[in-house]
Design an enzyme around this catalytic site. Sequence first.
Site, PDB file in Angstrom:
ATOM      1  N   HIS A 150       0.824  -1.210   0.013  1.00  0.00           N
ATOM      2  CA  HIS A 150      -0.046   0.070  -0.013  1.00  0.00           C
ATOM      3  C   HIS A 150       1.036   1.235   0.187  1.00  0.00           C
ATOM      4  O   HIS A 150       1.866   1.258   0.750  1.00  0.00           O
ATOM      5  CB  HIS A 150      -0.952  -0.048   1.261  1.00  0.00           C
ATOM      6  CG  HIS A 150      -1.982   0.836   1.367  1.00  0.00           C
ATOM      7  ND1 HIS A 150      -1.691   2.425   1.414  1.00  0.00           N
ATOM      8  CD2 HIS A 150      -3.392   0.685   1.058  1.00  0.00           C
ATOM      9  CE1 HIS A 150      -3.053   2.884   1.353  1.00  0.00           C
ATOM     10  NE2 HIS A 150      -3.992   1.851   1.121  1.00  0.00           N
ATOM     11  N   ARG A 153      -5.260  10.426  -1.636  1.00  0.00           N
ATOM     12  CA  ARG A 153      -4.841  10.784  -3.055  1.00  0.00           C
ATOM     13  C   ARG A 153      -6.038  10.905  -3.980  1.00  0.00           C
ATOM     14  O   ARG A 153      -5.810  11.753  -4.849  1.00  0.00           O
ATOM     15  CB  ARG A 153      -3.854   9.706  -3.492  1.00  0.00           C
ATOM     16  CG  ARG A 153      -2.500   9.774  -2.516  1.00  0.00           C
ATOM     17  CD  ARG A 153      -1.628   8.852  -3.188  1.00  0.00           C
ATOM     18  NE  ARG A 153      -1.812   7.273  -2.954  1.00  0.00           N
ATOM     19  CZ  ARG A 153      -2.424   6.472  -3.754  1.00  0.00           C
ATOM     20  NH1 ARG A 153      -2.482   6.853  -5.142  1.00  0.00           N
ATOM     21  NH2 ARG A 153      -2.451   5.034  -3.343  1.00  0.00           N
TER      22      ARG A 153
END
Length: 583
Positions: A238, A260
Site C-alpha cells: 500500500h 490521494r
Amino acid sequence: MMIERHETDILILGTGGAGLFAALHAKQANPDLDITLAVKGLVGKCGCTRMVQGGYNVALNPGDSIERHFMDTIAGGKWLPRQDLAWRLCETAVERIQELENEIGCFFDRNPDGTLHQKAFAGQSFDRTAHKSDLTGIEIINRLMEKVWAARVNRLEEHRAIKLIPAKDGSGVAGAMLIDMRSGQYRFVAAKAVLMATGAGPTMYRYHTPSGDKTCDGLAMMLDYGLALRDMEMVQFHPTGLLGGDDTRMTGTVLEEGLRGAGGYLLNGAGERFMLDYDPAGERATRDIVSRGIYEEMRAGRTTPMGGVYIAMAHLGPDHVAKTFPGMVKRCRDCGFDLAGGQVEVVPTAHYMMGGVEFNTDASTAVPGLFAAGEDCGGVHGANRLGGNGVANSTVFGGIAGDSMAAYVATVGQHRDADESMITAAVMEAEHPFSKPAQSSHELRDALAHTMWDDVGIMRDEASLKRGEARLQEYASAIMDIGVADGAREFNLTWHDWLNVKSLVTISQVIAKAARAREDSRGAHFREDFPTTGDLETTKFTSISQVGDALELTLKPVDFSIVKPGESLIEGPIGAPSSHVAE
Ligand SMILES: Cc1cc2nc3c(=O)[nH]c(=O)nc-3n(C[C@H](O)[C@H](O)[C@H](O)COP(=O)(O)OP(=O)(O)OC[C@H]3O[C@@H](n4cnc5c(N)ncnc54)[C@H](O)[C@@H]3O)c2cc1C
C-alpha cells in the site's frame, strides 16, 4: 511433557472472516456437529478482517454484473488468477452480502432509495464496494462474533497452532497441535476436518499493515506438511503507510488512498511533487505504480527526516479535509502530525499476500480432511488483489469451507489415528529454544525486516534476490541457535516471538525463491532486470513445496478455463478510471 488431548468434528484455526463464517455454515449444515475454533488472539479482536476500512466488492447494481466483477478481477490480477476460483468469488459474494445483512445482522450504508451504497475502488469498472462508513470490518466481525457466541461452538482462545498432524496410515489429516499460550500447555486436537484460516500476513517487511498476531504460521505449517504454495512472490504494498518513527506501532498503518483520490499531493523531502515524473495519473495511479514512485524517491535520497515522503492535503482546505477524513486526521494527530493543515510523512507498507496454499473451489486442499480459506490461500487474486476483494474472499470461501467440511465429515466415520511420532516432533520443535543459550530474537527480526524490504521488496532483481536468499538462509540457521531466557511456559511472549520469527523466516524464503523464478513484472511483482509483463498467453504461476529440507519450485501454466487473454466476457473497458481509489 504432558499433552492434553481433545476430540472435535471440525477444528478451525483462525477467527477472521474466513474462520467465523466457516463455523457458522458448518453449524447451520448440521447443528449436531462438534466444532472448535482455535485462535492465537481473542475471538473478534484479532486478525485483519476487523481492520477492514474501505469495504466489500459485490456486483448488485443492475448495471453491474458477476461477469464484470470477474473481468476486473482477472485484469487486475494480470491474468494470473485461477479463473474458477475468481469466478466463485464474484458469484458467491452476491449471496454472502445478503447473508451478512439479513442473517448475520450487519448494517451497511444505504442510498436514499434503500439500496446498498456502493463506492468506487481502484481497478474496477463499476462502483461496487459496499461498506459501513470506513469501519466495515468492525461491523462484520462484531456481528459474526455475536452469532458464533450464540451458536454453541467451542472456543480455544490464545491458542497457537504449531503443527498439522497426519494420520498414522497416511490417509489424511488427523488434527493439529496447539499451545495454550496462557498456561503453556500443549494440546492435541483430533478432528475429522481441519480448516486453515490463519490469514497469512506479510509482517516480515520493515513496514507493514496487518495485525501483529499474523506471522504466516499457517503457511509455514502447510509447507511443512508438504502442501504447495502458489504465487508467493506476489506481495502487495500500500503506497501510504504512516511513518511515525521506529518507536511506534502506528508506523506502517494505512493512510487511506481516498486521500490521494481526493487530490492529495505526494512531495519528496525537497517539497517537490514527483508522481507525475512516474505516471501521467500522478498520485492517482494504481498502488503498485505509486509505491514504486515513492520507493524511487527514497532510493535517490530525496526523503523526509524519517526517510519517507510527505502527503499534503492542506491545499484542498484544512476544514474540508478534516470533515471528509476525520478518522485519518485523528490517526495522524495521535502521532503528532497535522494532516488537514500540514504534511505527514508516509512510506509504502506491505499490505497483503496474494499467494498462499493451492486450494480448490470447494475449499479443499490436496490433503484429505484439510481445508483452507481466506488470506492463507493462493490463486484467487493472481498478481494483484483489488481493494474490496479481500474481505469478500475470506467470507465467501469461509462459508464454502463450512459447507464442504460439514458434508465431508458426514462421509467420515471415526477420527483418523494420529501419527504419534509427529505429535512428539511438534513438541520437540516448539521446545527447541529452551535448549539453547538465551538471546533476544528481536535483532534477527529486525535484520529480517530490512532484508525483505531492501532485497525482496517493492523492486527486485536477480542480484538483490540472491543476496536476500543468502541472508535468509543465515537467519534460518541463526534462529535455531537463539534460546529463550525464561523457562516458564505460561504466557511466555519471548517464546512466542521466537516461534513467530521462525514462521516468518520460513515463508520469507519461499517469497524470495518465487520472486527469483518469476522473470517478468506483473502487478505487485516488479523485476528491474525484467521490467515487462511478458507473454500473457503462456502465463505461468510459481508453485513451491518443501521436499525434505529443500524448497522445490515448479512453474505451472495458468488454465484460462473461462476467458483467454485478449477476450472479454463484457462489453466496454475493464478495470478502473484512474481516479478510483482503494483500501
Ligand atoms: C489495514 C487493513 C485494511 C484492509 N482493508 C480492506 C478493505 O477495505 N477491503 C478488503 O476487501 N480487504 C481489506 N483488507 C484485507 C482483509 O482484511 C483480509 O484480506 C481478510 O480480512 C483476511 O481474512 P482472513 O479470515 O483470511 O484472516 P484474518 O481476518 O486476518 O484472521 C486470521 C486469524 O488467524 C489467527 N491466527 C494466526 N496465526 C495463528 C495460529 N498460529 N494459530 C491460531 N490462530 C492463528 C489470527 O489470530 C486471526 O484470528 C485490509 C487489511 C488491512 C490490514
